[in-house]
Write a protein that holds these residues in place. Structure first.
Motif, mmCIF file in Angstrom:
data_model
loop_
_atom_site.group_PDB
_atom_site.id
_atom_site.type_symbol
_atom_site.label_atom_id
_atom_site.label_comp_id
_atom_site.label_asym_id
_atom_site.label_seq_id
_atom_site.Cartn_x
_atom_site.Cartn_y
_atom_site.Cartn_z
ATOM 1 N N GLY A 199 0.805 -1.219 0.000
ATOM 2 C CA GLY A 199 0.000 0.000 0.000
ATOM 3 C C GLY A 199 0.833 1.262 0.000
ATOM 4 O O GLY A 199 1.969 1.285 -0.463
ATOM 5 N N GLU A 200 0.262 2.324 0.584
ATOM 6 C CA GLU A 200 0.860 3.640 0.464
ATOM 7 C C GLU A 200 1.791 3.982 1.627
ATOM 8 O O GLU A 200 1.581 3.550 2.754
ATOM 9 N N GLY A 207 0.915 6.811 6.623
ATOM 10 C CA GLY A 207 0.179 5.996 5.669
ATOM 11 C C GLY A 207 -0.250 4.722 6.370
ATOM 12 O O GLY A 207 0.546 4.103 7.088
ATOM 13 N N SER A 208 -1.494 4.315 6.190
ATOM 14 C CA SER A 208 -2.010 3.173 6.934
ATOM 15 C C SER A 208 -1.185 1.901 6.737
ATOM 16 O O SER A 208 -0.731 1.296 7.719
ATOM 17 N N PRO A 209 -0.941 1.438 5.502
ATOM 18 C CA PRO A 209 -0.114 0.232 5.342
ATOM 19 C C PRO A 209 1.316 0.428 5.867
ATOM 20 O O PRO A 209 1.897 -0.493 6.458
ATOM 21 N N GLY A 221 -4.576 -2.538 2.286
ATOM 22 C CA GLY A 221 -5.513 -1.625 2.906
ATOM 23 C C GLY A 221 -5.445 -0.215 2.403
ATOM 24 O O GLY A 221 -4.518 0.187 1.689
ATOM 25 N N SER A 222 -6.471 0.545 2.756
ATOM 26 C CA SER A 222 -6.610 1.968 2.532
ATOM 27 C C SER A 222 -6.703 2.319 1.051
ATOM 28 O O SER A 222 -7.079 1.506 0.221
ATOM 29 N N TYR A 223 -6.340 3.565 0.704
ATOM 30 C CA TYR A 223 -6.709 4.068 -0.612
ATOM 31 C C TYR A 223 -5.899 3.470 -1.752
ATOM 32 O O TYR A 223 -6.307 3.572 -2.920
#
Length: 308
Positions: free
Chosen positions: A6-7, A30-32, A127-129
């Motif tokens: 992810g990001e 960033g979530s990840p 996860g996330s965007y």
């Protein structure tokens, strides 16, 4: 070893006004990214797969990952800026975000960047965007399809409507992942946004019927609920003096995965066979970890010794 996908970005906090502007405090995030750091701090071997800028902010993100022991060999270096997430904090410590990331490095990951994974990678987290913006979203889907029968897949939707405002895009992705992910951790807030008026139990039952083995719904200061083939269990949140909630959900996910890994339960069959007592212990461990993060500024996730 875990592979977190992810990001990676910079969270920017407003510190104070000055005569000519505002003092800003930029922190890696960033979530990840946070989940990867959280796993490393909890003693788990982990690698990160996400686009990182060749610029100075990208260098800082790579330095943060490597200093925590996160493997960055799978991270493509991209000639594009680093996403900035402006963080606003409410009176209760809750966070709101405004993202500046169009054309940035974390989105520019393509199928050509997909890594070959060895047998040491036991589980993948998404996860996330990064799961809903292109081209990285399509790249991640290819990875999920390729690996879902061979390795444990974990997922946290972590909705960010200020990145992708089309709620149908998020709903489609969660439905798609419910048929492929083995663990879904989601906040009750995100569920209410994506499925307004639908009880959490109903959404969880639908995802379990789709093929997911474990659904965990965090409820902020109230606690957390988990659902699997054996039934439902709820655990209260730990009471702490909250500084802010940035990174709390990511901490919970990292701790939940750590609890499973420490007990040799990082397989599809093992997750499917978890009993209610095991789930209670897993949720209590993860909730304790998340509560520690809430007592600190920003996504400052705990280390294993703090959970002894």
């Amino acid at each position: 070893m875990f592979l977190v996908c992810g990001e990676a970005l910079m969270d920017v906090f407003a510190e104070q006004e000055t005569a000519s502007g505002v003092v800003l405090d930029a922190r890696v995030g960033g979530s990840p990214f946070n989940v990867a750091i959280g796993l490393a701090r909890l003693g788990q071997p982990v690698a990160f797969f996400g686009g990182i800028s060749k610029g100075f902010l990208g260098d800082r993100l790579r330095k943060a990952l490597t200093s925590e022991g996160v493997n960055v060999d799978f991270c493509p270096l991209v000639d594009a800026p680093t996403t900035l997430g402006l963080v606003g904090l409410g009176a209760d410590g809750s966070a709101s975000y405004a993202f500046y990331g169009s054309g940035c490095a974390d989105r520019m990951v393509t199928a050509d960047d997909l890594p070959d994974l060895g047998d040491d990678i036991r589980a993948l987290h998404f996860g996330s965007y990064a799961t809903v913006v292109e081209p990285v979203a399509s790249t991640q889907r290819l990875l999920v399809e390729r690996e879902r029968g061979r390795r444990l897949i974990a997922y946290d939707p972590n909705l960010r409507l200020n990145v992708e405002p089309n709620i149908e895009r998020w709903k489609e992705m969660t439905t798609w992942m419910a048929r492929r992910a083995h663990i879904i951790k989601v906040s009750a807030e995100d569920l209410h946004v994506a499925f307004p008026g639908v009880p959490i139990q109903e959404v969880a039952a639908d995802w379990l019927q789709s093929g997911c083995r474990l659904v965990v719904a965090t409820k902020g200061g109230i606690g957390v609920a988990a659902f699997n083939g054996e039934g439902e269990i709820e655990v209260d949140a730990r009471r702490v003096d909250v500084v802010d909630t940035v990174g709390a959900g990511d901490t919970f996910q990292a701790a939940l995965l750590t609890w499973l890994a420490e007990r040799g339960l990082m397989s599809i069959d093992a997750v499917e066979s978890l009993n209610i007592d095991q789930l209670r212990h897993a949720l209590e461990f993860a909730a304790t970890a998340a509560s520690i993060t809430c007592t600190r500024r920003g996504a400052d996730l705990p280390r294993r010794a703090e959970l002894a």
